[in-house]
Design an enzyme around this catalytic site. Structure first.
Site, PDB file in Angstrom:
ATOM      1  N   ASP A 100     110.938 133.923  22.849  1.00  0.00           N
ATOM      2  CA  ASP A 100     111.529 132.665  22.370  1.00  0.00           C
ATOM      3  C   ASP A 100     110.536 131.962  21.441  1.00  0.00           C
ATOM      4  OD1 ASP A 100     113.516 130.784  22.030  1.00  0.00           O
ATOM      5  OD2 ASP A 100     113.344 129.898  24.026  1.00  0.00           O
ATOM      6  N   HIS A 132     116.995 133.485  28.785  1.00  0.00           N
ATOM      7  CA  HIS A 132     115.857 132.762  29.378  1.00  0.00           C
ATOM      8  C   HIS A 132     116.204 132.155  30.741  1.00  0.00           C
ATOM      9  CE1 HIS A 132     117.498 129.434  26.992  1.00  0.00           C
ATOM     10  NE2 HIS A 132     116.834 129.719  25.913  1.00  0.00           N
ATOM     11  N   GLY A 147     104.140 131.371  31.567  1.00  0.00           N
ATOM     12  CA  GLY A 147     103.519 130.556  32.607  1.00  0.00           C
ATOM     13  C   GLY A 147     103.793 129.068  32.428  1.00  0.00           C
TER      14      GLY A 147
HETATM   15 ZN   LIG Z   1     115.612 130.352  21.724  1.00  0.00          ZN
END
Ligand SMILES: [Zn+2]
Length: 390
Positions: free
Chosen positions: A285, A227, A260
């Site tokens: 996620d 991420h 977003g």
């Molecule tokens: Zn995670």
């Protein structure tokens, strides 16, 4: 048993085929061609999807749950509910992802997830209907930075050592396919090298690393970043840190949460331009609250509040309620990417990042027969898993 599927277009996803003919034998794709090259075979059942688009099933390599199920706690018998929910959003394979918890709780979760993966391999998963299947486990922690831990509880973060990694590996019976680790913690480089040796996709993240340390991690075997921008030392143009490495080293693929909320849309665009169509990966996620009403939910040991599409614990974001089909559509809007390239970031790119590239993430001969039927807006109309579901 042989079935033939036709539609108006198909993304392999590296190529686009007009008027595709997809031949499925049992649970594998036997062949794909264009009607312009060869006619539809007559010796098989034909399913015509009309004016639609075929693409490989989405692969989500970072997700913690959905449909009310938290993967740190769910029993294998409950997973079909999650699998059906994911399939409705175009996902045909996923990596259950841990969060930092006590080592005993983590090992118990890993044993349950290994059971679920092995049941899926044997096609003995409970329940009917088309389901996404757990394909491997992603360890998000416990080897994370205290400074950039996000919502992972500090008391459960552990110094990286090969014996602790091996304990997790044994509990998961070798089904760990991905691990997020902060490379700057003492001991991390040795664990990165050992995990890479066991063909784990080592992903740097939840990290406050400076750029040279992140570079050392890549030299030690790391191949991905988790991420991007979230739970990372922020980018400073004079002191670029881990993000300088993630965004510029072509040895690394990297993923992003394109809801977003986690990353502003212009920065999603910047990320996609930096990693390009070959190395950008979409993840969700997602947590148990995904597909559920606002309220309070669990993420492993963490209490999460979900309000208007935002999942938080205290002042930190705590995963998402994003679905992969929406992430793909968001990318076409945030970055003006074609639907084909957006699909690629949810199929072939994650499959290659984790070493599943031959069977998953592609709609071509010899791949597993997992594919989706989309309309022109990128909405999922139908999902086929192992040749079934049409
Ligand atoms: Zn995670």
């Amino acid at each position: 048993m042989k079935t033939v599927f036709t539609a108006s277009r198909l993304y392999t996803p590296t190529e686009e085929i007009q008027h595709p003919v997809v031949v499925v034998e049992d649970d594998r794709i036997a062949d794909v061609w264009s009607l312009a090259a060869q006619a539809v075979p007559t010796n098989a059942k034909l399913i015509d999807f009309g004016d639609t688009l075929l693409a490989p099933g989405f692969l989500d390599i970072h997700m913690h749950g959905g449909a009310g199920l938290d993967l740190m706690r769910a029993s294998p018998a409950e997973l079909p509910r999650l699998g059906r929910f994911l399939a409705a959003h175009g996902v045909t394979g996923y990596f259950p992802t841990t969060v930092a918890a006590s080592l005993d709780d983590t090992c118990a979760a890993l044993e349950r997830l290994a059971d679920a993966i092995e049941a899926g391999e044997l096609d003995r998963a409970n329940g009917d209907g088309v389901q996404a299947r757990p394909l491997g486990i992603h360890l998000e922690g416990p080897f994370l930075s205290h400074k950039r831990r996000g919502v992972h509880p500090p008391e459960y973060l552990v110094a990286p050592t090969v014996p602790v990694f091996d304990r997790l590996w044994q509990a998961a019976r070798g089904h760990v396919r991905m691990m997020t680790i902060a490379p700057e913690i003492p001991g991390a480089m040795e664990v990165i090298a050992e995990a890479a040796r066991r063909h784990v996709c080592v992903s740097i993240g939840n990290s406050d690393a400076e750029m040279p340390v992140a570079r050392d991690a890549v030299n030690a075997g790391a191949r991905h970043a988790t991420h991007t921008f979230n739970a990372m030392r922020p980018l400073d143009h004079r002191d670029p840190g881990i993000l300088g490495e993630v965004l510029t080293d072509d040895r690394l693929s990297a993923d992003v949460i394109a809801d977003g909320i986690h990353v502003a849309p212009p920065i999603v665009k910047l990320f996609l331009e930096a990693k390009g169509t070959e190395r950008a990966v979409l993840i969700t996620d997602a947590i148990s609250a995904t597909g559920m009403p606002d309220g309070r939910y669990q993420l492993g040991p963490i209490e999460v509040e979900v309000k208007e599409g935002k999942a938080t614990s205290g002042s930190s974001l705590a995963g998402s309620v994003l679905t992969m089909d929406r992430a793909v559509r968001n990318v076409t809007q945030f970055a003006d990417w074609s639907l084909r390239n957006a699909v690629r970031a949810a199929t072939l790119n994650p499959a290659r990042a984790v070493g599943l590239g031959a069977s998953y993430g592609v709609l071509a001969a010899d791949a597993s027969a997992n594919f989706i039927v989309l309309n022109a807006a990128g909405e999922v109309l139908k999902t086929v898993v192992r040749g079934r579901g049409a």
